[in-house]
Design an enzyme around this catalytic site. Sequence first.
Site, mmCIF file in Angstrom:
data_model
loop_
_atom_site.group_PDB
_atom_site.id
_atom_site.type_symbol
_atom_site.label_atom_id
_atom_site.label_comp_id
_atom_site.label_asym_id
_atom_site.label_seq_id
_atom_site.Cartn_x
_atom_site.Cartn_y
_atom_site.Cartn_z
ATOM 1 N N ASN A 55 45.344 -0.463 2.277
ATOM 2 C CA ASN A 55 44.371 -1.416 2.159
ATOM 3 C C ASN A 55 44.607 -2.851 2.767
ATOM 4 O O ASN A 55 45.812 -3.116 2.570
ATOM 5 C CB ASN A 55 43.669 -1.264 0.781
ATOM 6 C CG ASN A 55 44.661 -1.714 -0.369
ATOM 7 O OD1 ASN A 55 45.915 -1.363 -0.026
ATOM 8 N ND2 ASN A 55 44.467 -2.079 -1.309
ATOM 9 N N ILE A 56 43.593 -3.367 3.210
ATOM 10 C CA ILE A 56 43.713 -4.906 3.622
ATOM 11 C C ILE A 56 42.758 -5.669 2.857
ATOM 12 O O ILE A 56 41.413 -5.728 3.313
ATOM 13 C CB ILE A 56 43.568 -4.718 5.225
ATOM 14 C CG1 ILE A 56 44.429 -3.990 5.932
ATOM 15 C CG2 ILE A 56 43.726 -6.462 5.629
ATOM 16 C CD1 ILE A 56 44.548 -3.784 7.258
ATOM 17 N N GLU A 57 43.090 -6.654 2.008
ATOM 18 C CA GLU A 57 42.227 -7.318 1.265
ATOM 19 C C GLU A 57 41.783 -8.749 1.988
ATOM 20 O O GLU A 57 42.460 -9.120 2.968
ATOM 21 C CB GLU A 57 42.536 -7.574 -0.276
ATOM 22 C CG GLU A 57 42.622 -6.326 -0.968
ATOM 23 C CD GLU A 57 43.017 -6.347 -2.358
ATOM 24 O OE1 GLU A 57 43.376 -7.202 -2.737
ATOM 25 O OE2 GLU A 57 42.816 -5.080 -3.000
ATOM 26 N N CYS A 79 39.793 -0.553 2.840
ATOM 27 C CA CYS A 79 40.409 0.487 2.157
ATOM 28 C C CYS A 79 41.220 1.203 3.259
ATOM 29 O O CYS A 79 41.200 1.111 4.344
ATOM 30 C CB CYS A 79 39.357 1.527 1.652
ATOM 31 S SG CYS A 79 38.599 1.098 0.377
ATOM 32 N N GLU A 106 41.949 4.198 3.657
ATOM 33 C CA GLU A 106 41.442 5.405 4.376
ATOM 34 C C GLU A 106 40.706 5.055 5.639
ATOM 35 O O GLU A 106 40.970 5.531 6.879
ATOM 36 C CB GLU A 106 40.388 6.136 3.506
ATOM 37 C CG GLU A 106 40.986 6.650 2.053
ATOM 38 C CD GLU A 106 40.908 5.765 0.913
ATOM 39 O OE1 GLU A 106 41.219 4.574 1.313
ATOM 40 O OE2 GLU A 106 40.177 6.299 -0.070
ATOM 41 N N CYS A 125 36.584 5.964 -2.055
ATOM 42 C CA CYS A 125 35.354 5.148 -2.418
ATOM 43 C C CYS A 125 34.357 5.748 -1.611
ATOM 44 O O CYS A 125 34.302 6.430 -0.651
ATOM 45 C CB CYS A 125 35.399 3.611 -2.405
ATOM 46 S SG CYS A 125 35.194 3.265 -0.784
ATOM 47 N N CYS A 137 34.148 4.913 2.277
ATOM 48 C CA CYS A 137 35.108 5.708 2.883
ATOM 49 C C CYS A 137 34.632 6.997 3.066
ATOM 50 O O CYS A 137 34.663 7.799 4.025
ATOM 51 C CB CYS A 137 36.641 5.582 2.128
ATOM 52 S SG CYS A 137 37.277 3.967 2.422
HETATM 53 N N1 THU Z 1 41.026 1.219 -2.158
HETATM 54 C C1 THU Z 1 41.447 1.753 -1.281
HETATM 55 O O1 THU Z 1 42.033 1.265 -0.194
HETATM 56 N N2 THU Z 1 41.100 3.122 -1.353
HETATM 57 C C2 THU Z 1 40.599 3.750 -2.260
HETATM 58 O O2 THU Z 1 40.280 4.991 -2.227
HETATM 59 C C3 THU Z 1 39.997 3.088 -3.440
HETATM 60 C C4 THU Z 1 40.109 1.682 -3.439
HETATM 61 C C5 THU Z 1 41.584 -0.376 -2.207
HETATM 62 C C6 THU Z 1 40.454 -1.257 -2.068
HETATM 63 C C7 THU Z 1 40.901 -2.660 -2.762
HETATM 64 O O3 THU Z 1 41.728 -3.197 -1.792
HETATM 65 C C8 THU Z 1 41.513 -2.063 -3.906
HETATM 66 O O4 THU Z 1 41.955 -0.717 -3.506
HETATM 67 C C9 THU Z 1 40.843 -2.051 -5.110
HETATM 68 O O5 THU Z 1 39.721 -1.891 -5.092
#
Ligand code: THU
Length: 138
Positions: free
Chosen positions: A47-49, A58, A60, A95, A98
């Site tokens: 994940n890259i915020e 996310c 995935e 989510c 995704c």
């Molecule tokens: N996130 C994912 O990368 N994949 C998931 O299946 C659920 C959520 C990440 C998004 C965000 O960076 C952090 O988790 C919190 O929601």
Amino acid sequence: MDISDDIVRELIEKAVDARKKAYAPYSKFLVGSAALGSDGNIYTGCNIENVSYSATNCAERTAIFNGISDGCLSFEAVAIVGARKEEKPGFCYPCGVCRQVLSEFSDAEKLKIIIAKNKSEYKITTLGELMPFAFVEY
Ligand code: THU
């Protein structure tokens, strides 16, 4: 495509490794993913915020986009490992966004979703089970 226990374990291992690269300074929830392409290659992502929050990607989707940018447009399996920093992974499901992206690049009834805590504790479901009646054409 049937996938062996060895491939499942390899995908989980690569998702665990990819999780180490997560950029998640806001949620501190670190996620790694590894996708088995129909070309036999494994593509990984984290994940890259973003400070805007909404521009976050996310793990995935990062893995799938990694495959697509390498020329692989179809996937057979996706492993996901997620947990807050310093905590042991629980079961982290993809989510809705995704799931929609996965449905674009797979046969939902066949795509295996591997939700893993580690190499010996995991659940396997399909995208079709997680996302019935998906929007796939118009
Ligand atoms: N996130 C994912 O990368 N994949 C998931 O299946 C659920 C959520 C990440 C998004 C965000 O960076 C952090 O988790 C919190 O929601």
